[in-house]
Design an enzyme around this catalytic site. Structure first.
Site, PDB file in Angstrom:
ATOM      1  N   CYS A 120      32.140  68.812  30.231  1.00 28.48           N
ATOM      2  CA  CYS A 120      31.318  67.669  30.645  1.00 28.48           C
ATOM      3  C   CYS A 120      32.131  66.480  31.139  1.00 28.48           C
ATOM      4  O   CYS A 120      31.555  65.416  31.423  1.00 28.48           O
ATOM      5  CB  CYS A 120      30.415  67.235  29.497  1.00 28.48           C
ATOM      6  SG  CYS A 120      31.286  66.336  28.175  1.00 28.48           S
ATOM      7  N   GLY A 132      53.437  68.845  -3.584  1.00 27.88           N
ATOM      8  CA  GLY A 132      53.853  67.956  -2.509  1.00 27.88           C
ATOM      9  C   GLY A 132      52.946  66.790  -2.237  1.00 27.88           C
ATOM     10  O   GLY A 132      52.860  66.328  -1.097  1.00 27.88           O
ATOM     11  N   CYS A 139      34.555  67.958  21.704  1.00 26.27           N
ATOM     12  CA  CYS A 139      34.002  66.900  22.544  1.00 26.27           C
ATOM     13  C   CYS A 139      32.795  66.280  21.843  1.00 26.27           C
ATOM     14  O   CYS A 139      31.797  66.973  21.611  1.00 26.27           O
ATOM     15  CB  CYS A 139      33.572  67.454  23.907  1.00 26.27           C
ATOM     16  SG  CYS A 139      32.799  66.203  24.971  1.00 26.27           S
ATOM     17  N   CYS A 196      37.311  66.883  28.519  1.00 32.36           N
ATOM     18  CA  CYS A 196      36.493  68.045  28.183  1.00 32.36           C
ATOM     19  C   CYS A 196      36.221  68.862  29.448  1.00 32.36           C
ATOM     20  O   CYS A 196      35.718  68.314  30.442  1.00 32.36           O
ATOM     21  CB  CYS A 196      35.182  67.587  27.556  1.00 32.36           C
ATOM     22  SG  CYS A 196      34.006  68.929  27.267  1.00 32.36           S
ATOM     23  N   CYS A 210      29.374  66.687  24.169  1.00 31.16           N
ATOM     24  CA  CYS A 210      28.642  67.943  24.390  1.00 31.16           C
ATOM     25  C   CYS A 210      28.927  69.000  23.328  1.00 31.16           C
ATOM     26  O   CYS A 210      28.406  70.111  23.400  1.00 31.16           O
ATOM     27  CB  CYS A 210      28.955  68.504  25.776  1.00 31.16           C
ATOM     28  SG  CYS A 210      30.634  69.180  25.937  1.00 31.16           S
ATOM     29  N   HIS A 228      41.354  66.801   5.601  1.00 24.94           N
ATOM     30  CA  HIS A 228      41.592  65.826   6.675  1.00 24.94           C
ATOM     31  C   HIS A 228      41.537  66.463   8.056  1.00 24.94           C
ATOM     32  O   HIS A 228      41.908  65.839   9.044  1.00 24.94           O
ATOM     33  CB  HIS A 228      42.938  65.128   6.459  1.00 24.94           C
ATOM     34  CG  HIS A 228      42.962  64.269   5.238  1.00 24.94           C
ATOM     35  ND1 HIS A 228      44.099  63.630   4.791  1.00 24.94           N
ATOM     36  CD2 HIS A 228      41.983  63.943   4.341  1.00 24.94           C
ATOM     37  CE1 HIS A 228      43.826  62.950   3.682  1.00 24.94           C
ATOM     38  NE2 HIS A 228      42.551  63.136   3.398  1.00 24.94           N
ATOM     39  N   THR A 248      51.470  62.932  -4.029  1.00 21.34           N
ATOM     40  CA  THR A 248      51.462  61.969  -5.129  1.00 21.34           C
ATOM     41  C   THR A 248      50.053  61.753  -5.655  1.00 21.34           C
ATOM     42  O   THR A 248      49.861  61.026  -6.626  1.00 21.34           O
ATOM     43  CB  THR A 248      52.043  60.623  -4.678  1.00 21.34           C
ATOM     44  OG1 THR A 248      51.327  60.166  -3.523  1.00 21.34           O
ATOM     45  CG2 THR A 248      53.523  60.757  -4.327  1.00 21.34           C
ATOM     46  N   ASN A 258      46.845  68.186   4.557  1.00 25.37           N
ATOM     47  CA  ASN A 258      47.617  68.353   5.784  1.00 25.37           C
ATOM     48  C   ASN A 258      46.721  68.811   6.931  1.00 25.37           C
ATOM     49  O   ASN A 258      45.717  69.496   6.714  1.00 25.37           O
ATOM     50  CB  ASN A 258      48.739  69.368   5.562  1.00 25.37           C
ATOM     51  CG  ASN A 258      49.697  68.920   4.471  1.00 25.37           C
ATOM     52  OD1 ASN A 258      49.847  67.725   4.221  1.00 25.37           O
ATOM     53  ND2 ASN A 258      50.334  69.872   3.803  1.00 25.37           N
TER      54      ASN A 258
END
Length: 266
Positions: free
Chosen positions: A163, A201, A139, A160, A142, A131, A203, A114
């Site tokens: 920059c 939670g 950014c 950003c 920079c 993930h 598979t 998650n």
């Protein structure tokens, strides 16, 4: 194997094994945050049940690394839609139970698919976000970084401040590799040898998620799958609790407290 264990005896059995565990490895997926009201991409209440988007392309393509490289504003459009659908959600009782298990004296390593950051918000200290985290922006030009509670005050796509480049969330898009740091931490956790593995939670369709669980089964390490929907993984583990994550974890914690098993591993 336990099959569909969702009765008091199964919960007590899981609590008994947990009471003896010193190093707990917990693997969580979308079902962990379902009790917080977060929608899935697909399924009941899913954002993209028909697989398409407003732009007529599959959501997996819109949220891919290749699309971000070509049309970052389009990818940001759908990242923003997902964040808006989840805005205001908070960690649920299940996240809080896992945090209390760690504070009770166990080594609890959480490997999550998650990107909501709820495990850290609930107080868990050893969290591997495979993930990434939707609320951490960076950014690429920079390396400016910032943490945002939500996207309410962001221009989409965000600029950003250092920059004038384009910020992107620290998430793994479709067709991108998992981050090296997260993978290394995961491998280290596996090398330490957990004495209980819990899947919640998910598979576990990804090999990097499923194989450690199957390896634990082969080695006789206690394994638990918490998921209302049975999967091939559910049939392999010692106990499958066919319950929502928050309800199952709350019941396990109660069994620990009321059966004399205690809060800490001894």
């Amino acid at each position: 194997m336990a099959g569909h264990d969702n009765d008091l005896a199964a919960i007590t059995a899981v609590a008994g094994r947990l009471a003896r565990a010193e190093r707990l490895l917990v693997i969580t997926g979308a079902g962990m945050s379902a009790d917080s009201g977060l929608p899935t991409y697909r399924g009941v209440g899913g954002l993209y049940n028909d697989g398409g988007t407003d732009d007529g392309i599959p959501i997996e393509m819109a949220l891919s690394g290749g699309m971000y490289a070509q049309r970052p504003a389009l990818t940001w459009k759908y990242i923003s839609q997902i964040e808006q659908a989840c805005r205001g959600a908070r960690p649920n009782a299940g996240h809080q139970v896992l945090a209390r298990l760690e504070k009770g004296g166990r080594q609890v390593t959480i490997v999550t698919q998650n990107v909501d950051g709820f495990h850290g918000q609930a107080g868990s200290g050893d969290v591997i976000e495979m993930h990434g985290n939707l609320h951490q922006l960076r950014c690429p030009a920079c390396n400016h970084r910032e943490q945002v509670p939500d996207f309410a005050d962001l221009a989409i796509p965000p600029v950003c401040p250092a920059c004038d480049g384009m910020l992107r969330p620290r998430v793994v898009l479709f067709d991108e590799m998992l981050p090296d740091i997260a993978v290394a931490r995961y491998e280290q956790a596996l090398a330490q040898g957990p004495d209980m593995v819990m899947s919640i939670g998910t598979t576990a369709v990804f090999p990097y998620i499923a194989e450690p669980i199957r390896q634990a089964v082969r080695e006789g390490i206690p394994t638990v799958d918490i998921n209302p929907v049975a999967s091939p993984l559910s049939r392999a583990v010692d106990h499958h609790l066919a319950m929502p994550a928050a309800a199952a974890l709350t019941a396990i914690e109660l069994a620990l407290a009321t059966s004399g098993l205690g809060e800490t591993a001894t």
